[in-house]
Write a protein that holds these residues in place. Structure first.
Motif, PDB file in Angstrom:
ATOM      1  N   GLN A  58       9.369   0.437 -57.294  1.00 43.40           N
ATOM      2  CA  GLN A  58       9.764  -1.246 -58.143  1.00 43.40           C
ATOM      3  C   GLN A  58       8.848  -1.929 -58.362  1.00 43.40           C
ATOM      4  N   GLY A  59       7.427  -1.527 -57.816  1.00 40.17           N
ATOM      5  CA  GLY A  59       6.373  -2.604 -58.043  1.00 40.17           C
ATOM      6  C   GLY A  59       6.495  -3.945 -57.617  1.00 40.17           C
ATOM      7  N   ARG A  60       6.959  -4.071 -55.918  1.00 37.29           N
ATOM      8  CA  ARG A  60       7.063  -5.334 -55.472  1.00 37.29           C
ATOM      9  C   ARG A  60       6.860  -4.775 -54.134  1.00 37.29           C
ATOM     10  N   GLY A  61       6.461  -6.316 -53.624  1.00 34.66           N
ATOM     11  CA  GLY A  61       6.112  -6.309 -52.290  1.00 34.66           C
ATOM     12  C   GLY A  61       7.406  -7.213 -51.524  1.00 34.66           C
ATOM     13  N   LEU A  62       7.186  -7.700 -50.366  1.00 30.38           N
ATOM     14  CA  LEU A  62       7.642  -7.530 -49.315  1.00 30.38           C
ATOM     15  C   LEU A  62       8.399  -9.615 -50.056  1.00 30.38           C
ATOM     16  N   ALA A  63       6.919  -9.929 -50.660  1.00 31.91           N
ATOM     17  CA  ALA A  63       7.517 -11.441 -50.876  1.00 31.91           C
ATOM     18  C   ALA A  63       8.099 -11.516 -52.071  1.00 31.91           C
ATOM     19  N   GLN A  64       8.863 -10.673 -52.873  1.00 32.22           N
ATOM     20  CA  GLN A  64       9.431 -10.508 -53.878  1.00 32.22           C
ATOM     21  C   GLN A  64      10.565 -10.831 -53.353  1.00 32.22           C
ATOM     22  N   LEU A  65      10.903 -10.712 -52.248  1.00 37.14           N
ATOM     23  CA  LEU A  65      12.482  -9.611 -51.504  1.00 37.14           C
ATOM     24  C   LEU A  65      13.727 -11.230 -52.135  1.00 37.14           C
ATOM     25  N   ARG A  66      14.736 -11.018 -52.583  1.00 39.95           N
ATOM     26  CA  ARG A  66      15.678 -11.693 -52.703  1.00 39.95           C
ATOM     27  C   ARG A  66      16.856 -12.099 -52.198  1.00 39.95           C
ATOM     28  N   ARG A  67      17.306 -12.671 -52.011  1.00 39.84           N
ATOM     29  CA  ARG A  67      18.928 -12.313 -51.226  1.00 39.84           C
ATOM     30  C   ARG A  67      19.868 -11.228 -52.294  1.00 39.84           C
ATOM     31  N   TYR A  68      19.794 -11.268 -53.403  1.00 39.39           N
ATOM     32  CA  TYR A  68      20.232 -10.169 -54.609  1.00 39.39           C
ATOM     33  C   TYR A  68      19.524  -8.694 -54.093  1.00 39.39           C
ATOM     34  N   ASP A  69      18.908  -8.408 -53.542  1.00 37.38           N
ATOM     35  CA  ASP A  69      18.034  -7.576 -53.346  1.00 37.38           C
ATOM     36  C   ASP A  69      18.794  -6.494 -52.205  1.00 37.38           C
ATOM     37  N   LEU A  70      19.066  -7.978 -51.414  1.00 32.63           N
ATOM     38  CA  LEU A  70      19.478  -6.890 -50.403  1.00 32.63           C
ATOM     39  C   LEU A  70      21.511  -6.171 -49.757  1.00 32.63           C
ATOM     40  N   ASP A  71      22.330  -6.282 -51.164  1.00 32.99           N
ATOM     41  CA  ASP A  71      23.348  -5.795 -51.401  1.00 32.99           C
ATOM     42  C   ASP A  71      23.103  -4.245 -52.072  1.00 32.99           C
ATOM     43  N   ALA A  72      21.503  -4.208 -53.155  1.00 29.59           N
ATOM     44  CA  ALA A  72      21.584  -3.216 -53.320  1.00 29.59           C
ATOM     45  C   ALA A  72      20.227  -1.958 -52.496  1.00 29.59           C
ATOM     46  N   PHE A  73      19.931  -2.865 -51.446  1.00 31.92           N
ATOM     47  CA  PHE A  73      18.773  -2.169 -50.691  1.00 31.92           C
ATOM     48  C   PHE A  73      20.208  -1.768 -49.335  1.00 31.92           C
ATOM     49  N   GLU A  74      21.287  -2.083 -49.326  1.00 25.76           N
ATOM     50  CA  GLU A  74      22.657  -1.939 -48.055  1.00 25.76           C
ATOM     51  C   GLU A  74      22.562  -0.545 -48.757  1.00 25.76           C
ATOM     52  N   SER A  75      23.650  -1.087 -50.214  1.00 26.05           N
ATOM     53  CA  SER A  75      23.811   0.728 -51.099  1.00 26.05           C
ATOM     54  C   SER A  75      22.970   1.433 -50.842  1.00 26.05           C
ATOM     55  N   PHE A  76      21.629   1.339 -51.162  1.00 27.37           N
ATOM     56  CA  PHE A  76      20.709   2.520 -51.147  1.00 27.37           C
ATOM     57  C   PHE A  76      20.991   2.926 -49.268  1.00 27.37           C
ATOM     58  N   LEU A  77      20.474   2.417 -48.285  1.00 22.30           N
ATOM     59  CA  LEU A  77      20.803   2.833 -47.059  1.00 22.30           C
ATOM     60  C   LEU A  77      22.380   3.458 -47.126  1.00 22.30           C
ATOM     61  N   ALA A  78      23.644   3.525 -47.554  1.00 20.46           N
ATOM     62  CA  ALA A  78      24.487   4.288 -47.748  1.00 20.46           C
ATOM     63  C   ALA A  78      24.328   5.123 -48.228  1.00 20.46           C
ATOM     64  N   ALA A  79      23.397   5.791 -48.958  1.00 21.99           N
ATOM     65  CA  ALA A  79      23.469   6.656 -50.068  1.00 21.99           C
ATOM     66  C   ALA A  79      22.256   7.091 -50.925  1.00 21.99           C
ATOM     67  N   PRO A  80      20.775   7.137 -50.385  1.00 21.65           N
ATOM     68  CA  PRO A  80      19.843   7.409 -50.559  1.00 21.65           C
ATOM     69  C   PRO A  80      19.138   8.247 -51.859  1.00 21.65           C
ATOM     70  N   MET A  81      19.281   7.602 -52.825  1.00 23.24           N
ATOM     71  CA  MET A  81      19.330   8.836 -54.064  1.00 23.24           C
ATOM     72  C   MET A  81      17.920   9.023 -54.714  1.00 23.24           C
ATOM     73  N   PRO A  82      17.290   9.656 -55.875  1.00 21.58           N
ATOM     74  CA  PRO A  82      17.766  10.774 -55.633  1.00 21.58           C
ATOM     75  C   PRO A  82      17.715  12.073 -53.946  1.00 21.58           C
ATOM     76  N   GLU A  83      18.548  12.695 -53.464  1.00 20.28           N
ATOM     77  CA  GLU A  83      18.380  12.927 -52.240  1.00 20.28           C
ATOM     78  C   GLU A  83      17.187  13.933 -51.808  1.00 20.28           C
ATOM     79  N   GLU A  84      16.968  14.453 -52.450  1.00 19.70           N
ATOM     80  CA  GLU A  84      15.489  15.160 -52.445  1.00 19.70           C
ATOM     81  C   GLU A  84      14.325  14.436 -52.479  1.00 19.70           C
TER      82      GLU A  84
END
Length: 375
Positions: A58-84
């Motif tokens: 995403q071209g971002r670092g830790l300082a750019q992480l925002r509250r709305y990113d956390l839901d997307a990140f948790e969804s990613f943990l539940a289904a990391p895509m693409p699997e390969e």
């Protein structure tokens, strides 16, 4: 992972209290705080690395992480895509086919990941590396981040454990060679050790023969746990007998001698110790093999138990050991000493008596004309 990504706060010359030039260096300094606890260090490194790898494309670092990113990140943990790209079998970190996930994370594992990352950001804020901790803005923060509230669920219920142990005890055929008999005895020792003494995986990997010692007719196991804390655990008769059988296979006398060197769990050469990753694979492979055996024996009626075995990880053995000890009536203070927990409420998660009593009383509430029937 782009280890050169620089935090915006760093570039802007704001108050910075650590000597770091990139997110990766800042995270490394946080991880250094846990160097006295290798198991914790590995777990925290894994979660931090997953977050950095997720942010990188995403071209971002830790300082750019925002509250709305956390839901997307948790969804990613539940289904990391693409699997390969994200999911693969255990491999050394620098192997070309290494992947950061073994599979999608369970709700409990996702919660634990958020707990760890909340701690990371709290530290980074104090260090002046980022301006704020987005985890503090989560409305359902208590539900997501308080990992001590729920009881332990990832364990084998006693009937399933008893079946598993009987399966491990099944003798080999007369045609089995020495290597197979050695591996059979080692597997029994490994699972017996895990169940009877409730060690962490790293503690089994580093256990030495001389860590078992006798005082006034009683045997103990000396263990260095999380944070470098030294403890001693009572060794029950079954563990002493199992250890004696294993030592006989190794060509040793039945009981360890004071100060005896040499790892407890060893490779096929009978000398070198086994690392965490090797033990992890041995246990997981055994669970999978047992699941297929149970499926072949019991078929459809046992599919729930088969699924439990397939899902089980090495840490389930520790949970199983402590849960069964609690069910057997071991007092909470002794259970906490065996688990080596700093807080009694952590140990109390292994007590299921409230659930049992609640269920018993709730069974008195039913439909008219169906009293006495059970589900």
């Amino acid at each position: 992972m782009d280890s050169n990504r620089v935090s915006p706060s760093c570039r802007q010359g704001e108050a910075q209290r650590i000597a770091a030039r990139s997110d990766a260096e800042a995270v490394a300094q946080w991880l250094a705080e846990f160097r006295a606890s290798p198991q914790t260090l590995r777990a925290y490194r894994r979660e931090a690395e997953r977050l950095l790898l997720w942010l990188e494309p995403q071209g971002r670092g830790l300082a750019q992480l925002r509250r709305y990113d956390l839901d997307a990140f948790e969804s990613f943990l539940a289904a990391p895509m693409p699997e390969e790209r994200w999911i693969g079998p255990p491999r050394p970190r620098h192997a070309p086919d290494w992947r950061p996930f073994r599979g999608p994370l369970s709700p409990a594992s996702r919660r634990q990941s958020l707990v760890i990352l909340q701690g990371l950001f709290a530290w980074l804020v104090e260090a002046g590396w980022v301006e704020h901790n987005p985890f503090r803005l989560m409305r359902d923060k208590r539900r997501r981040l308080d990992n001590r509230q729920a009881g332990i669920e990832r364990y084998l219920e006693r009937p399933l454990w008893e079946w598993l142990w009987q399966w491990l005890e099944r003798p080999l055929s007369d045609e089995s060679d020495g290597r197979q008999r050695y591996a059979w005895q080692r597997r029994r020792t490994l699972f017996g050790f895990a169940y009877l003494l409730a060690p962490r995986l790293s503690e089994m990997a580093t256990a030495e023969m001389g860590d078992f010692f006798e005082r006034e007719g009683r045997w103990w196991w000396r263990v260095v746990g999380k944070g470098g804390k030294v403890a001693r655990i009572p060794v029950p008769a079954d563990m002493l007998a199992l250890l004696g059988e294993w030592r006989t296979v190794l060509g040793l006398v039945a009981l360890p001698r004071p100060g005896e060197e040499g790892p407890v769990l060893r490779g096929l050469d009978g000398c070198r110790g086994l690392g965490d990753n090797q033990l992890y694979r041995l246990i997981r492979d055994t669970f999978r093999e047992a699941a297929e055996a149970l499926k072949a024996e019991a078929g459809e009626p046992a599919m729930a138990q088969v699924a439990r075995l397939r899902a089980a990880t090495p840490h389930w053995l520790r949970h199983t050991a402590l849960t069964h000890q609690a069910q057997a009536g071991v007092e909470l203070r002794y259970l906490a000493s065996t688990a080596r927990h700093a807080r009694l409420d952590t140990t109390a998660r292994y007590l299921h008596t409230e659930d049992e009593e609640w269920h018993r009383q709730q069974s008195a509430h039913g439909l008219p004309g169906r009293a006495g029937e059970s589900v």
